[in-house]
Design a protein around this motif. Structure first.
Motif, PDB file in Angstrom:
ATOM      1  N   PRO A 298     -12.515  -3.794  -6.225  1.00 58.40           N
ATOM      2  CA  PRO A 298     -11.842  -2.697  -6.917  1.00 58.40           C
ATOM      3  C   PRO A 298     -10.459  -3.128  -7.382  1.00 58.40           C
ATOM      4  CG  PRO A 298     -11.878  -2.318  -4.542  1.00 58.40           C
ATOM      5  CD  PRO A 298     -12.763  -3.497  -4.807  1.00 58.40           C
ATOM      6  N   VAL A 299     -10.011  -2.554  -8.495  1.00 52.06           N
ATOM      7  CA  VAL A 299      -8.697  -2.870  -9.028  1.00 52.06           C
ATOM      8  C   VAL A 299      -7.742  -1.744  -8.655  1.00 52.06           C
ATOM      9  CG1 VAL A 299      -7.363  -3.347 -11.097  1.00 52.06           C
ATOM     10  CG2 VAL A 299      -9.728  -4.160 -10.925  1.00 52.06           C
ATOM     11  N   THR A 300      -6.811  -2.038  -7.757  1.00 50.03           N
ATOM     12  CA  THR A 300      -5.830  -1.045  -7.326  1.00 50.03           C
ATOM     13  C   THR A 300      -4.480  -1.741  -7.182  1.00 50.03           C
ATOM     14  OG1 THR A 300      -6.253  -1.446  -4.973  1.00 50.03           O
ATOM     15  CG2 THR A 300      -7.549   0.288  -6.043  1.00 50.03           C
ATOM     16  N   GLU A 301      -3.423  -0.935  -7.104  1.00 51.13           N
ATOM     17  CA  GLU A 301      -2.103  -1.484  -6.835  1.00 51.13           C
ATOM     18  C   GLU A 301      -1.967  -1.727  -5.336  1.00 51.13           C
ATOM     19  OE1 GLU A 301       0.504  -2.403  -8.810  1.00 51.13           O
ATOM     20  OE2 GLU A 301      -0.967  -2.175 -10.421  1.00 51.13           O
ATOM     21  N   PRO A 302      -1.446  -2.877  -4.922  1.00 54.65           N
ATOM     22  CA  PRO A 302      -1.275  -3.144  -3.486  1.00 54.65           C
ATOM     23  C   PRO A 302      -0.329  -2.130  -2.840  1.00 54.65           C
ATOM     24  CG  PRO A 302      -1.033  -5.156  -4.784  1.00 54.65           C
ATOM     25  CD  PRO A 302      -1.052  -4.022  -5.751  1.00 54.65           C
ATOM     26  N   ILE A 303      -0.618  -1.792  -1.591  1.00 59.46           N
ATOM     27  CA  ILE A 303       0.232  -0.873  -0.845  1.00 59.46           C
ATOM     28  C   ILE A 303       0.762  -1.498   0.437  1.00 59.46           C
ATOM     29  CG2 ILE A 303      -0.880   1.212  -1.756  1.00 59.46           C
ATOM     30  CD1 ILE A 303      -2.502   1.356   0.841  1.00 59.46           C
ATOM     31  N   TYR A 304       0.396  -2.752   0.711  1.00 55.75           N
ATOM     32  CA  TYR A 304       0.729  -3.389   1.981  1.00 55.75           C
ATOM     33  C   TYR A 304       0.969  -4.871   1.746  1.00 55.75           C
ATOM     34  CZ  TYR A 304      -0.332  -5.325   6.673  1.00 55.75           C
ATOM     35  OH  TYR A 304      -0.306  -6.017   7.857  1.00 55.75           O
ATOM     36  N   VAL A 305       2.086  -5.390   2.296  1.00 56.11           N
ATOM     37  CA  VAL A 305       2.471  -6.793   2.104  1.00 56.11           C
ATOM     38  C   VAL A 305       2.628  -7.463   3.472  1.00 56.11           C
ATOM     39  CG1 VAL A 305       4.159  -8.377   1.103  1.00 56.11           C
ATOM     40  CG2 VAL A 305       3.662  -6.187  -0.036  1.00 56.11           C
TER      41      VAL A 305
ATOM     42  N   ASP B  87       8.119  -2.068  14.196  1.00 55.01           N
ATOM     43  CA  ASP B  87       8.052  -2.157  12.735  1.00 55.01           C
ATOM     44  C   ASP B  87       7.367  -0.943  12.135  1.00 55.01           C
ATOM     45  OD1 ASP B  87       5.676  -3.198  14.014  1.00 55.01           O
ATOM     46  OD2 ASP B  87       4.977  -3.759  12.017  1.00 55.01           O
ATOM     47  N   ARG B  88       6.389  -0.406  12.856  1.00 55.30           N
ATOM     48  CA  ARG B  88       5.661   0.734  12.325  1.00 55.30           C
ATOM     49  C   ARG B  88       6.552   1.965  12.197  1.00 55.30           C
ATOM     50  NH1 ARG B  88       3.244   5.255  13.039  1.00 55.30           N
ATOM     51  NH2 ARG B  88       1.139   5.686  12.269  1.00 55.30           N
ATOM     52  N   ASP B  89       7.546   2.079  13.078  1.00 52.50           N
ATOM     53  CA  ASP B  89       8.444   3.229  13.012  1.00 52.50           C
ATOM     54  C   ASP B  89       9.276   3.238  11.734  1.00 52.50           C
ATOM     55  OD1 ASP B  89       7.519   4.052  15.470  1.00 52.50           O
ATOM     56  OD2 ASP B  89       9.083   2.993  16.586  1.00 52.50           O
ATOM     57  N   LEU B  90       9.388   2.070  11.093  1.00 56.50           N
ATOM     58  CA  LEU B  90      10.136   2.018   9.837  1.00 56.50           C
ATOM     59  C   LEU B  90       9.389   2.679   8.684  1.00 56.50           C
ATOM     60  CD1 LEU B  90      11.524  -1.621  10.051  1.00 56.50           C
ATOM     61  CD2 LEU B  90      12.829   0.494  10.283  1.00 56.50           C
ATOM     62  N   ARG B  91       8.118   2.967   8.882  1.00 49.66           N
ATOM     63  CA  ARG B  91       7.363   3.617   7.799  1.00 49.66           C
ATOM     64  C   ARG B  91       7.954   4.966   7.432  1.00 49.66           C
ATOM     65  NH1 ARG B  91       1.042   2.829   9.454  1.00 49.66           N
ATOM     66  NH2 ARG B  91       1.153   0.635  10.008  1.00 49.66           N
TER      67      ARG B  91
ATOM     68  N   LEU C 291       7.487  -0.710  -0.437  1.00 52.32           N
ATOM     69  CA  LEU C 291       6.184  -0.995   0.157  1.00 52.32           C
ATOM     70  C   LEU C 291       6.374  -1.459   1.594  1.00 52.32           C
ATOM     71  CD1 LEU C 291       4.503  -3.013  -2.755  1.00 52.32           C
ATOM     72  CD2 LEU C 291       4.192  -0.599  -2.205  1.00 52.32           C
ATOM     73  N   TYR C 292       5.391  -1.133   2.426  1.00 47.97           N
ATOM     74  CA  TYR C 292       5.443  -1.544   3.825  1.00 47.97           C
ATOM     75  C   TYR C 292       4.981  -2.986   3.967  1.00 47.97           C
ATOM     76  CZ  TYR C 292       4.176  -1.851   8.759  1.00 47.97           C
ATOM     77  OH  TYR C 292       4.065  -2.241  10.072  1.00 47.97           O
TER      78      TYR C 292
ATOM     79  N   ALA D 133      -3.818  -1.515   6.436  1.00 49.59           N
ATOM     80  CA  ALA D 133      -4.083  -1.120   5.052  1.00 49.59           C
ATOM     81  C   ALA D 133      -4.766   0.243   4.985  1.00 49.59           C
ATOM     82  CB  ALA D 133      -4.942  -2.175   4.363  1.00 49.59           C
ATOM     83  N   ARG D 134      -5.747   0.469   5.847  1.00 45.41           N
ATOM     84  CA  ARG D 134      -6.460   1.753   5.811  1.00 45.41           C
ATOM     85  C   ARG D 134      -5.577   2.894   6.298  1.00 45.41           C
ATOM     86  NH1 ARG D 134     -12.418  -0.514   7.798  1.00 45.41           N
ATOM     87  NH2 ARG D 134     -13.003  -1.307   5.732  1.00 45.41           N
ATOM     88  N   GLU D 135      -4.735   2.629   7.272  1.00 43.41           N
ATOM     89  CA  GLU D 135      -3.815   3.664   7.761  1.00 43.41           C
ATOM     90  C   GLU D 135      -2.805   4.043   6.666  1.00 43.41           C
ATOM     91  OE1 GLU D 135      -1.760   4.379  12.039  1.00 43.41           O
ATOM     92  OE2 GLU D 135      -1.094   2.592  10.964  1.00 43.41           O
ATOM     93  N   LEU D 136      -2.282   3.032   5.954  1.00 46.90           N
ATOM     94  CA  LEU D 136      -1.361   3.316   4.866  1.00 46.90           C
ATOM     95  C   LEU D 136      -2.044   4.085   3.742  1.00 46.90           C
ATOM     96  CD1 LEU D 136       0.494  -0.119   4.679  1.00 46.90           C
ATOM     97  CD2 LEU D 136       1.540   2.087   5.252  1.00 46.90           C
ATOM     98  N   ARG D 137      -3.280   3.748   3.455  1.00 47.13           N
ATOM     99  CA  ARG D 137      -4.016   4.450   2.400  1.00 47.13           C
ATOM    100  C   ARG D 137      -4.231   5.920   2.780  1.00 47.13           C
ATOM    101  NH1 ARG D 137      -8.921   1.143   0.826  1.00 47.13           N
ATOM    102  NH2 ARG D 137      -7.506   0.137  -0.638  1.00 47.13           N
ATOM    103  N   ARG D 138      -4.536   6.164   4.048  1.00 47.99           N
ATOM    104  CA  ARG D 138      -4.744   7.556   4.489  1.00 47.99           C
ATOM    105  C   ARG D 138      -3.468   8.385   4.391  1.00 47.99           C
ATOM    106  NH1 ARG D 138      -7.975   5.070   8.532  1.00 47.99           N
ATOM    107  NH2 ARG D 138      -6.239   5.125   9.990  1.00 47.99           N
ATOM    108  N   SER D 139      -2.329   7.736   4.659  1.00 55.10           N
ATOM    109  CA  SER D 139      -1.069   8.491   4.680  1.00 55.10           C
ATOM    110  C   SER D 139      -0.384   8.555   3.316  1.00 55.10           C
ATOM    111  CB  SER D 139      -0.100   7.846   5.696  1.00 55.10           C
ATOM    112  OG  SER D 139       0.221   6.526   5.313  1.00 55.10           O
ATOM    113  N   ALA D 140      -0.955   7.877   2.324  1.00 55.42           N
ATOM    114  CA  ALA D 140      -0.332   7.849   0.984  1.00 55.42           C
ATOM    115  C   ALA D 140      -0.387   9.223   0.336  1.00 55.42           C
ATOM    116  CB  ALA D 140      -1.030   6.817   0.124  1.00 55.42           C
TER     117      ALA D 140
END
Length: 361
Positions: free
Chosen positions: A4-11, A228-232, A247-248, A354-361
């Motif tokens: 799939p073509v999507t914009e990255p959300i996680y680095v 690090d997760r608390d920085l989200r 981006l996270y 990645a999946r956690e970030l996608r759910r919270s987007a």
């Protein structure tokens, strides 16, 4: 199978070595589409490097061997990335302008304010030739005043001739549960650096996997926090008005100095660790060196993880599947190699994040 073509959300910041390549290449297509790594080519020889400081000596006494090391790393990155975007930092192996990435794929060379002027210019030239843009990696100084940001301004002026997109990679390095200054440092850096340039992307990187044994270590399985997760939460309240939403980013399931060493395993006290990422912690189990049949200890630790309430099931990722097979004894013999444990740790961590970030987007 077409991704799939999507914009990255996680680095994730990953070392350009076998365990990192295998982990990124083993992600499911939907996860890989959401992930844009920051690859760092590790040194070939010598002691651990200190990020954010210009080296006082050449990176390698053997220029020919160094060239081969760099070529293998860049070839591995290009092979695993295919046509997906990624940044490539060659700070530990740069002996001249030939170190920089160009090619018909969207790889983005990385520079920084502490690097020599020739490196900054060569990086911008490579970015202009490659067409993918470049990254500016900055270790912010927590001290008030922000004079360090003047170096970023000088760098931006020096590379302006390239007329290419520029990404800000704000690298906090290691953070832990006692690091109360990390959020303030991040906010201060974003306030100073955000207005300096129309950044294409802003990435906030921090790492939480422990470099040394966490407090209470010694039990079969120990929990250590993921600061690090608390920085989200910080990301949700910055950017967007005057610039892109940050981006996270993190360091996967390894400590932030992994790419600054010759080897993933090296002399790291936690090199022999089976690891698992939960919602807010890491589960860490040390594999004891020596003794007969070390693979039995690895399987016992895998069983502890699989039996925990936090295990997400073998179907969740290849890393979870490896842990399940290791725990059941159905995986291949010789599961006691650190590269396999690190790869499995990265696989499940990258997938979960990645999946956690996608759910919270």
């Amino acid at each position: 199978m077409t991704e799939p073509v999507t914009e990255p959300i996680y680095v994730p910041a990953l070392p350009a070595r076998r365990s990192g390549f295998a982990a990124y290449g083993g992600l499911a297509p939907d996860v890989r589409a959401a992930v844009a790594p920051l690859w760092t080519v590790p040194p070939r020889v010598g002691p651990e490097r200190t990020p954010g400081r210009r080296p006082t000596h050449p990176p390698d006494p053997d220029a020919l061997a160094l060239g081969g090391h760099l070529h293998r790393a860049l070839t591995g990155i290009a092979r695993v990335q295919r046509d997906r975007p990624a940044w490539v930092d060659t700070r530990h192996v740069e002996s001249g302008p030939r170190a920089f990435v160009t090619g018909p794929y969207p790889l983005r060379p990385v520079t920084g304010p502490e690097r020599a002027a020739w490196q900054q210019v060569a990086c911008a030239e490579a970015a202009a030739a490659g067409g993918g843009g470049l990254g500016v990696r900055v270790r912010p100084d927590p001290a008030p005043g922000g004079r360090w940001a003047e170096g970023v301004g000088r760098l931006l002026h020096r590379i302006a001739f390239a007329h290419c997109p520029v990404d800000l990679l704000l690298d906090l390095g290691a953070v832990d549960d006692t690091d109360d200054a990390a959020p303030r440092t991040a906010l201060h850096a974003l306030e100073l650096l955000g207005p300096l340039h129309p950044w294409r992307a802003v990435v906030l990187l921090a790492g939480a996997f422990p470099r040394s044994r966490p407090e209470g270590y010694g039990a079969a399985l120990t929990e250590t926090g993921r600061a690090d997760r608390d920085l989200r939460d910080l990301l949700r309240h910055t950017g967007g008005e005057t610039g892109p939403q940050p981006l996270y980013g993190d360091y996967g399931a390894h400590d932030p100095a992994s790419a600054d060493r010759v080897s993933d395993t090296g002399h790291d006290p936690l090199r022999g660790a089976v690891r698992y990422t939960t919602r807010r912690t890491f589960l860490v189990g040390e594999v004891r060196a020596g003794g007969p049949g070390p693979h039995h200890g690895v399987r016992a630790l895998a069983r502890d993880i699989v039996d925990s309430d936090d295990f997400r099931g073998a179907s969740y990722s290849r890393g979870d599947r490896w842990l399940q097979a290791c725990a059941d004894g159905t995986g291949p013999p010789g599961t006691g190699h650190p590269d396999a444990w690190i790869c499995a740790g990265h696989l499940q961590h990258l997938t979960h994040t990645a999946r956690e970030l996608r759910r919270s987007a």
